[in-house]
Design a protein around this motif. Structure first.
Motif, PDB file in Angstrom:
ATOM      1  N   ARG A  71       2.495   2.954  10.772  1.00 50.99           N
ATOM      2  CA  ARG A  71       1.134   2.585  10.413  1.00 50.99           C
ATOM      3  C   ARG A  71       0.480   3.609   9.473  1.00 50.99           C
ATOM      4  O   ARG A  71      -0.695   3.481   9.137  1.00 50.99           O
ATOM      5  N   VAL A  72       1.252   4.595   9.076  1.00 55.28           N
ATOM      6  CA  VAL A  72       0.732   5.731   8.321  1.00 55.28           C
ATOM      7  C   VAL A  72       1.395   5.781   6.950  1.00 55.28           C
ATOM      8  O   VAL A  72       2.608   5.574   6.829  1.00 55.28           O
ATOM      9  N   PHE A  73       0.602   6.095   5.921  1.00 54.99           N
ATOM     10  CA  PHE A  73       1.107   6.094   4.553  1.00 54.99           C
ATOM     11  C   PHE A  73       0.590   7.327   3.817  1.00 54.99           C
ATOM     12  O   PHE A  73      -0.549   7.767   4.039  1.00 54.99           O
ATOM     13  N   ALA A  74       1.420   7.849   2.946  1.00 56.00           N
ATOM     14  CA  ALA A  74       1.023   9.029   2.177  1.00 56.00           C
ATOM     15  C   ALA A  74      -0.205   8.709   1.329  1.00 56.00           C
ATOM     16  O   ALA A  74      -0.294   7.636   0.728  1.00 56.00           O
ATOM     17  N   LEU A  75      -1.146   9.633   1.282  1.00 58.38           N
ATOM     18  CA  LEU A  75      -2.329   9.485   0.444  1.00 58.38           C
ATOM     19  C   LEU A  75      -2.085  10.233  -0.857  1.00 58.38           C
ATOM     20  O   LEU A  75      -1.892  11.451  -0.843  1.00 58.38           O
ATOM     21  N   PRO A  76      -2.036   9.527  -1.985  1.00 55.01           N
ATOM     22  CA  PRO A  76      -1.777  10.197  -3.262  1.00 55.01           C
ATOM     23  C   PRO A  76      -2.746  11.349  -3.510  1.00 55.01           C
ATOM     24  O   PRO A  76      -3.899  11.322  -3.071  1.00 55.01           O
ATOM     25  N   ASP A  77      -2.270  12.355  -4.229  1.00 51.75           N
ATOM     26  CA  ASP A  77      -3.058  13.558  -4.457  1.00 51.75           C
ATOM     27  C   ASP A  77      -4.383  13.271  -5.162  1.00 51.75           C
ATOM     28  O   ASP A  77      -5.362  13.991  -4.958  1.00 51.75           O
ATOM     29  N   ASN A  78      -4.410  12.227  -5.994  1.00 53.80           N
ATOM     30  CA  ASN A  78      -5.635  11.931  -6.746  1.00 53.80           C
ATOM     31  C   ASN A  78      -6.629  11.074  -5.959  1.00 53.80           C
ATOM     32  O   ASN A  78      -7.692  10.736  -6.471  1.00 53.80           O
ATOM     33  N   ALA A  79      -6.290  10.737  -4.729  1.00 54.14           N
ATOM     34  CA  ALA A  79      -7.157   9.885  -3.905  1.00 54.14           C
ATOM     35  C   ALA A  79      -7.866  10.728  -2.845  1.00 54.14           C
ATOM     36  O   ALA A  79      -7.236  11.509  -2.130  1.00 54.14           O
ATOM     37  N   SER A  80      -9.169  10.549  -2.728  1.00 56.75           N
ATOM     38  CA  SER A  80      -9.953  11.282  -1.738  1.00 56.75           C
ATOM     39  C   SER A  80      -9.757  10.689  -0.347  1.00 56.75           C
ATOM     40  O   SER A  80      -9.274   9.557  -0.191  1.00 56.75           O
ATOM     41  N   PHE A  81     -10.174  11.430   0.664  1.00 60.01           N
ATOM     42  CA  PHE A  81     -10.101  10.895   2.018  1.00 60.01           C
ATOM     43  C   PHE A  81     -11.031   9.696   2.189  1.00 60.01           C
ATOM     44  O   PHE A  81     -10.711   8.758   2.924  1.00 60.01           O
ATOM     45  N   GLU A  82     -12.187   9.697   1.523  1.00 65.68           N
ATOM     46  CA  GLU A  82     -13.078   8.542   1.643  1.00 65.68           C
ATOM     47  C   GLU A  82     -12.453   7.305   1.022  1.00 65.68           C
ATOM     48  O   GLU A  82     -12.618   6.195   1.538  1.00 65.68           O
ATOM     49  N   LEU A  83     -11.690   7.477  -0.052  1.00 66.87           N
ATOM     50  CA  LEU A  83     -10.957   6.344  -0.616  1.00 66.87           C
ATOM     51  C   LEU A  83      -9.853   5.902   0.341  1.00 66.87           C
ATOM     52  O   LEU A  83      -9.652   4.706   0.585  1.00 66.87           O
ATOM     53  N   GLY A  84      -9.137   6.865   0.915  1.00 65.19           N
ATOM     54  CA  GLY A  84      -8.075   6.529   1.862  1.00 65.19           C
ATOM     55  C   GLY A  84      -8.574   5.761   3.062  1.00 65.19           C
ATOM     56  O   GLY A  84      -7.890   4.863   3.569  1.00 65.19           O
ATOM     57  N   ALA A  85      -9.781   6.092   3.519  1.00 66.55           N
ATOM     58  CA  ALA A  85     -10.353   5.394   4.673  1.00 66.55           C
ATOM     59  C   ALA A  85     -10.940   4.046   4.299  1.00 66.55           C
ATOM     60  O   ALA A  85     -11.249   3.236   5.182  1.00 66.55           O
ATOM     61  N   SER A  86     -11.077   3.774   3.009  1.00 66.60           N
ATOM     62  CA  SER A  86     -11.695   2.524   2.543  1.00 66.60           C
ATOM     63  C   SER A  86     -10.689   1.422   2.286  1.00 66.60           C
ATOM     64  O   SER A  86     -11.067   0.245   2.205  1.00 66.60           O
ATOM     65  N   ILE A  87      -9.410   1.771   2.116  1.00 71.29           N
ATOM     66  CA  ILE A  87      -8.457   0.771   1.630  1.00 71.29           C
ATOM     67  C   ILE A  87      -7.833  -0.064   2.743  1.00 71.29           C
ATOM     68  O   ILE A  87      -7.894  -1.283   2.686  1.00 71.29           O
ATOM     69  N   GLY A  88      -7.214   0.540   3.721  1.00 75.61           N
ATOM     70  CA  GLY A  88      -6.577  -0.116   4.846  1.00 75.61           C
ATOM     71  C   GLY A  88      -6.674  -1.620   4.946  1.00 75.61           C
ATOM     72  O   GLY A  88      -6.057  -2.364   4.174  1.00 75.61           O
ATOM     73  N   ILE A  89      -7.448  -2.101   5.891  1.00 80.89           N
ATOM     74  CA  ILE A  89      -7.560  -3.532   6.141  1.00 80.89           C
ATOM     75  C   ILE A  89      -8.062  -4.300   4.919  1.00 80.89           C
ATOM     76  O   ILE A  89      -7.487  -5.342   4.571  1.00 80.89           O
ATOM     77  N   PRO A  90      -9.102  -3.840   4.200  1.00 76.57           N
ATOM     78  CA  PRO A  90      -9.555  -4.626   3.047  1.00 76.57           C
ATOM     79  C   PRO A  90      -8.494  -4.788   1.960  1.00 76.57           C
ATOM     80  O   PRO A  90      -8.259  -5.903   1.480  1.00 76.57           O
ATOM     81  N   ALA A  91      -7.852  -3.706   1.560  1.00 75.43           N
ATOM     82  CA  ALA A  91      -6.895  -3.786   0.460  1.00 75.43           C
ATOM     83  C   ALA A  91      -5.612  -4.504   0.862  1.00 75.43           C
ATOM     84  O   ALA A  91      -5.033  -5.255   0.064  1.00 75.43           O
ATOM     85  N   ILE A  92      -5.142  -4.295   2.095  1.00 75.77           N
ATOM     86  CA  ILE A  92      -3.928  -4.995   2.521  1.00 75.77           C
ATOM     87  C   ILE A  92      -4.205  -6.483   2.679  1.00 75.77           C
ATOM     88  O   ILE A  92      -3.363  -7.323   2.335  1.00 75.77           O
ATOM     89  N   THR A  93      -5.384  -6.836   3.181  1.00 74.87           N
ATOM     90  CA  THR A  93      -5.759  -8.254   3.256  1.00 74.87           C
ATOM     91  C   THR A  93      -5.787  -8.866   1.862  1.00 74.87           C
ATOM     92  O   THR A  93      -5.263  -9.971   1.643  1.00 74.87           O
ATOM     93  N   ALA A  94      -6.381  -8.160   0.917  1.00 76.37           N
ATOM     94  CA  ALA A  94      -6.435  -8.651  -0.463  1.00 76.37           C
ATOM     95  C   ALA A  94      -5.030  -8.796  -1.044  1.00 76.37           C
ATOM     96  O   ALA A  94      -4.713  -9.797  -1.701  1.00 76.37           O
ATOM     97  N   HIS A  95      -4.178  -7.824  -0.794  1.00 71.34           N
ATOM     98  CA  HIS A  95      -2.797  -7.878  -1.299  1.00 71.34           C
ATOM     99  C   HIS A  95      -2.078  -9.098  -0.737  1.00 71.34           C
ATOM    100  O   HIS A  95      -1.411  -9.842  -1.483  1.00 71.34           O
ATOM    101  N   ARG A  96      -2.208  -9.329   0.547  1.00 66.83           N
ATOM    102  CA  ARG A  96      -1.548 -10.480   1.160  1.00 66.83           C
ATOM    103  C   ARG A  96      -2.062 -11.780   0.558  1.00 66.83           C
ATOM    104  O   ARG A  96      -1.291 -12.686   0.235  1.00 66.83           O
ATOM    105  N   ALA A  97      -3.384 -11.876   0.387  1.00 69.97           N
ATOM    106  CA  ALA A  97      -3.968 -13.092  -0.181  1.00 69.97           C
ATOM    107  C   ALA A  97      -3.474 -13.349  -1.595  1.00 69.97           C
ATOM    108  O   ALA A  97      -3.315 -14.503  -2.005  1.00 69.97           O
ATOM    109  N   LEU A  98      -3.205 -12.293  -2.332  1.00 66.67           N
ATOM    110  CA  LEU A  98      -2.776 -12.432  -3.723  1.00 66.67           C
ATOM    111  C   LEU A  98      -1.270 -12.686  -3.860  1.00 66.67           C
ATOM    112  O   LEU A  98      -0.793 -12.928  -4.981  1.00 66.67           O
ATOM    113  N   THR A  99      -0.538 -12.671  -2.760  1.00 65.05           N
ATOM    114  CA  THR A  99       0.922 -12.793  -2.847  1.00 65.05           C
ATOM    115  C   THR A  99       1.478 -13.926  -1.993  1.00 65.05           C
ATOM    116  O   THR A  99       2.649 -13.887  -1.600  1.00 65.05           O
TER     117      THR A  99
END
Length: 360
Positions: free
Chosen positions: A130-158
Motif C-alpha cells: 500500500r506504500v509507494f515511493a514519493l518522488p524527490d520533486n513532490a512535497s508531502f502535501e502533494l503525496g497526501a493529496s493523490i492517493g484515493i483521488p488520483a488512483i480513482t481518476a486513473h482507474r476511470a480513465l483506463t
C-alpha cells in the motif's frame, strides 16, 4: 522510594513515553465533533511484509467521513481515520526489501481492513504493497493529496473498451474525455491525468467553479446547468465523447448520453446528490454504451499498483500539481483539529483538506 529506585522509575517512564504517539481515534459511529478524540497510543512494530511510516501529512477524503458516520454499515470498533498520507519510512518488517528507513513515501487505503492503521496519527503500520515511493520533486502535501483521488481518476480513465490500461504521454491521444465535477479532488486529478496522457479534456462544473477546472488544465469548461450544455460539448466533440468520468450519475446521465459517442464509456465513481440513477435500455443499446463502476476497495491490487506507478511517472513530470494556482486549493489543519477537517470535507469544501502532523 529511594533515590536509586526513583531514578530507575523515571528512566522507565521516559522509555515508555518514547513509544507513545498522538493519534485520533473513535470507537463510536457519528458526528466528527462527537466521536473523534485525540489520545496517546503505543507505537506498533511492523510485522513481516509491513512498514512503519512517520506521517508528515494525512489527507482527508469523503470516504473517511462516510466510514466514520456508519454510512457503509458495520460495527463500531476503535479506529484511526483517514486512508491517505505521506511521510518517511521509520521501520521495516521482515521480508521488506522495497524500502529502507528514511525513504520518502505516500500511502493509500492505509485503514482498509486495518482500523488501527489510518493516517490521522504520528506513526502508522501498513502492508508494504500500500506504500509507494514519493518522488524527490513532490512535497508531502502533494503525496497526501493523490492517493484515493488520483488512483480513482486513473482507474476511470483506463476502463474504456479498446482504450489504454495504463497512462503515459500519448496514451489518450485523439480521445475526448468529459470530466463531470471538474472542481473536485477526483475531477481535478482526472483532468490532469487525461491531459498529460494526450486527451482533449472537457470539464463540467457549476458557474462559480469554472476557474478551478481551467486552472487544472481542462481545454474546455461547460456549466452543466446551461440548457445548451450538450450543444456546447458537441461543438467540441461533434462525433461524441469517448469517455465520461462521472461523479453524479443520477443527475448527469441524461447529459452524458446526449454527448457520448457510440461504444463510449461512462466511468462512475460516485452519485453526489443521490438523485436516483435509472437506465434507459433502448438509448443505451442504441449507443452500445458501457457503464463502469469504480470503487478502489474492491478494484484489485494489481490495478492499484499499476495506477500508482503511472501516477509517480506523472509526479516526476510535474503533471499533478495541487494548490490554488493548479485549481485545487489546500486547507490545512493540525492533528488536534481533525474533527474540523472532517467537517470541512463533509460540507463539500472546494479543494483538498490536509492534516499536518509532523514537519519532516
Amino acid at each position: 522510594m529511594s533515590a536509586a529506585l526513583s531514578a530507575i522509575a523515571d528512566d522507565h517512564d521516559a522509555a515508555a513515553l518514547e513509544f507513545l504517539m498522538k493519534a485520533i481515534v473513535h470507537d463510536q459511529l457519528g458526528p466528527a465533533d462527537a466521536v473523534l478524540r485525540l489520545v496517546d497510543r503505543e507505537v506498533a512494530e511492523p510485522a513481516a511484509g509491513e512498514v512503519r511510516i512517520r506521517v508528515a501529512v494525512s489527507g482527508v477524503n469523503p470516504t473517511d467521513w462516510k466510514a466514520r458516520t456508519g454510512l457503509y454499515g458495520g460495527d463500531a470498533v476503535e479506529s484511526v481515520p483517514n486512508q491517505d498520507g505521506a511521510g518517511i519510512i521509520d521501520a521495516v518488517g521482515p521480508g521488506v526489501d522495497e524500502f529502507a528507513v528514511g525513504d520518502r513515501v505516500w500511502v493509500t487505503l492505509a485503514a482498509y481492513g486495518r482500523p488501527a492503521s489510518g493516517t490521522a496519527q504520528e506513526y502508522t503500520v501498513v502492508p508494504v504493497e500500500r506504500v509507494f515511493a514519493l518522488p524527490d520533486n513532490a512535497s508531502f502535501e502533494l503525496g497526501a493529496s493523490i492517493g484515493i483521488p488520483a488512483i480513482t481518476a486513473h482507474r476511470a480513465l483506463t476502463v474504456a473498451e479498446g482504450g489504454p490500461t495504463r497512462l503515459a504521454p500519448g496514451a489518450l491521444e485523439g480521445k475526448v474525455v468529459l470530466v463531470a465535477g471538474g472542481a473536485g479532488a477526483v475531477g481535478h486529478a482526472a483532468i490532469q491525468l487525461a491531459r498529460w496522457a494526450g486527451a482533449t479534456v472537457i470539464a463540467t462544473v457549476s458557474p462559480t467553479k469554472t476557474a478551478y477546472a481551467e486552472a487544472a488544465g481542462a481545454h474546455h469548461v461547460v456549466n452543466y446547468q446551461d440548457a445548451d450544455a450538450a450543444s456546447q460539448i458537441r461543438a467540441v466533440a461533434p462525433d461524441g465523447v469517448d469517455l465520461v468520468v462521472e461523479v453524479a450519475i443520477g443527475a448527469n446521465n441524461e447529459l452524458d448520453l446526449a454527448v457520448l459517442r457510440p461504444r463510449g464509456t461512462i466511468a462512475i465513481y460516485a452519485n453526489n446528490g443521490d438523485k436516483p440513477f435509472t437506465v434507459d435500455v433502448g438509448q443505451n443499446m442504441g449507443l452500445n454504451a458501457r457503464y463502469q463502476f469504480v470503487l478502489l476497495y474492491s478494484v484489485g491490487w494489481q490495478f492499484l499498483t499499476a495506477a500508482a506507478e503511472d501516477i509517480n511517472t506523472a509526479l516526476k513530470a510535474n503533471a499533478l500539481p495541487v494548490g490554488t494556482p493548479a485549481g485545487l486549493p489546500l486547507h490545512h489543519y493540525p492533528l488536534s483539529e481533525t474533527a474540523a477537517a472532517h467537517q470541512s470535507v463533509e460540507s463539500s469544501t472546494t479543494g483538498k483538506v490536509l492534516i499536518n502532523i509532523a514537519d519532516l
